[in-house]
Write a protein that holds these residues in place. Structure first.
Motif, PDB file in Angstrom:
ATOM      1  N   GLU A  76      15.480  41.260   2.438  1.00  0.00           N
ATOM      2  CA  GLU A  76      16.174  40.445   3.434  1.00  0.00           C
ATOM      3  C   GLU A  76      15.248  39.381   4.014  1.00  0.00           C
ATOM      4  N   ASN A  77      15.761  38.151   4.090  1.00  0.00           N
ATOM      5  CA  ASN A  77      15.090  36.999   4.679  1.00  0.00           C
ATOM      6  C   ASN A  77      14.078  36.343   3.734  1.00  0.00           C
ATOM      7  N   GLU A  78      13.884  36.879   2.524  1.00  0.00           N
ATOM      8  CA  GLU A  78      13.047  36.194   1.554  1.00  0.00           C
ATOM      9  C   GLU A  78      13.712  34.883   1.135  1.00  0.00           C
ATOM     10  N   GLU A  79      12.908  33.965   0.613  1.00  0.00           N
ATOM     11  CA  GLU A  79      13.386  32.629   0.301  1.00  0.00           C
ATOM     12  C   GLU A  79      13.388  32.342  -1.194  1.00  0.00           C
ATOM     13  N   THR A 106      16.347  25.362  -0.017  1.00  0.00           N
ATOM     14  CA  THR A 106      15.776  26.701   0.121  1.00  0.00           C
ATOM     15  C   THR A 106      16.829  27.608   0.734  1.00  0.00           C
ATOM     16  N   PHE A 108      18.031  31.727   1.936  1.00  0.00           N
ATOM     17  CA  PHE A 108      17.490  32.977   2.468  1.00  0.00           C
ATOM     18  C   PHE A 108      18.358  34.149   1.992  1.00  0.00           C
ATOM     19  N   HIS A 109      17.724  35.246   1.673  1.00  0.00           N
ATOM     20  CA  HIS A 109      18.443  36.398   1.136  1.00  0.00           C
ATOM     21  C   HIS A 109      19.107  37.206   2.252  1.00  0.00           C
ATOM     22  N   LYS A 111      20.541  36.678   5.009  1.00  0.00           N
ATOM     23  CA  LYS A 111      20.076  36.465   6.367  1.00  0.00           C
ATOM     24  C   LYS A 111      20.480  35.094   6.888  1.00  0.00           C
ATOM     25  N   ARG A 113      19.530  32.476   9.841  1.00  0.00           N
ATOM     26  CA  ARG A 113      18.508  32.169  10.840  1.00  0.00           C
ATOM     27  C   ARG A 113      19.133  31.374  11.974  1.00  0.00           C
ATOM     28  N   CYS A 131      20.406  28.072   4.815  1.00  0.00           N
ATOM     29  CA  CYS A 131      19.668  27.284   3.844  1.00  0.00           C
ATOM     30  C   CYS A 131      19.147  26.031   4.533  1.00  0.00           C
ATOM     31  N   THR A 329       6.740  35.824   7.481  1.00  0.00           N
ATOM     32  CA  THR A 329       6.924  36.166   6.082  1.00  0.00           C
ATOM     33  C   THR A 329       5.623  35.895   5.340  1.00  0.00           C
ATOM     34  N   SER A 337      10.148  32.219  11.222  1.00  0.00           N
ATOM     35  CA  SER A 337      11.548  31.868  11.408  1.00  0.00           C
ATOM     36  C   SER A 337      12.155  32.820  12.430  1.00  0.00           C
TER      37      SER A 337
END
Length: 340
Positions: A76-79, A106, A108-109, A111, A113, A131, A329, A337
């Motif tokens: 979760e939250n990886e890009e 970009t 985000f998995h 998630k 923000r 994104c 991250t 973030s």
């Protein structure tokens, strides 16, 4: 989808003319129909050279990056960088059309923000996005240019965008693959001189990076704002910016010593990076290390002092009231973030 294929996906949004803030919006699902507003209203308004994209997903679950790149297990939250995102909407007169796109965005998995809205523009307090992209790679078509049609699965058959607001383009039907090829070709051959980008009438190609004077002014404002704040609390300060210690200022009050790393930003989005040395020093000196985030540096500087805390699998920066939480991250260094 194979990691060797450049990802492309489509987001269905409500229909607007500008997508640069609060305004008339139609279609896009039950929420917009009931409330007359949606998070996509800000998809093409740039802030500090970046655009931040939103689409409503089922149960607010976000984007599954595994469907775009199945070469790894995503957290979760990886890009995932280098994704093309096409926005489409149902025109008031009928029919779905492409309204714009992000190139090399970009994602985000799973998630969303947060970023703050701008009160003087009547924005919401907090804006969700999943994104982001450099403004130079964001294209919003004029209404007269919105002619590339998007088939609707319940009418045109399986493999096309259907009820979901997100289409991953991974259907196996031949018609779907042919449509995806046409869409990619459309993005590739669209003449640069015809694009209605976010340059707002400024001729020529803008640089993606601010000039040196702008960066210097932001840094000076951030340092001055932080210095004045801690001085008002009774601290004596010293600058160690040129010593490469992993922090910028040292604040002393009696026996207390705080190590202050200052991060200035032109806009109000929580987005900064810690260098490898800064990130290391933060972990070693977490009890006395503070990240001083200064937003809107060149208008009305807003300082937030963040304290590092070690979570189960990542570091988090928090202000004293825990109203703002920023996840770090890990990469070569660390990117921040804001999270809920």
């Amino acid at each position: 989808m194979s990691a060797t294929t450049k990802p492309l996906l489509m987001f269905r949004v409500g229909y607007m003319e500008q997508y640069d803030g609060v305004g008339e919006i139609k279609g896009g699902g039950a929420h917009i129909e009931q409330n007359g507003e949606g998070g996509e209203m800000w998809n093409f308004r740039a802030e500090s050279g970046r655009c931040y994209g939103y689409v409503m997903t089922k149960n607010f679950s976000g984007i599954d990056l595994f469907r775009l790149d199945d070469s790894k297990a995503w957290r979760e939250n990886e890009e995932l960088m280098g994704v093309d995102i096409v926005f489409f909407a149902k025109k008031p007169s009928g029919g779905q059309v492409v309204v714009g796109w992000y190139k090399n965005a970009t994602l985000f998995h799973k998630k969303y923000r947060k970023r703050r809205g701008v009160k003087k523009y009547g924005d919401w307090d907090m804006l969700d996005y999943l994104c982001e992209v450099d403004m130079e790679n964001a294209v919003l078509l004029k209404q007269s240019q919105r002619v590339f049609e998007v088939p609707y699965a319940p009418v045109h058959g399986k493999g096309y965008p259907g009820h979901s607001n997100v289409w991953y383009g991974d259907a196996e039907e031949p018609s779907s693959k042919l449509y995806l090829k046409k869409l990619r070709n459309y993005l590739d051959i669209y003449a640069a001189g015809e694009l209605d980008t976010l340059r707002k009438g400024k001729p020529g190609r803008q640089s993606k990076r601010p000039d040196k004077d702008l960066i210097s002014n932001i840094e000076k404002s951030a340092i001055r704002t932080t210095w004045d704040y801690f001085e008002s609390l009774g601290y004596k300060l010293a600058s160690v910016e040129k010593d490469n210690r992993g922090w910028d200022l040292e604040a002393i009050n009696g026996e207390e010593l705080l190590l202050l790393e200052v991060k200035g930003h032109l806009g109000n989005v929580v987005q900064f990076e810690l260098t490898p040395n800064e990130y290391l020093q933060m972990q070693v000196n977490y009890a006395t290390y503070r990240v001083c985030m200064v937003r809107t540096c060149l208008s009305t500087p807003e300082l937030t002092v963040l304290t590092p805390n070690k979570g189960k699998s990542f570091w988090v920066l928090e202000n004293s009231a825990s109203e703002i939480r920023v996840q770090l991250t890990e990469k070569i260094a660390a990117k921040a973030s804001e999270i809920l």
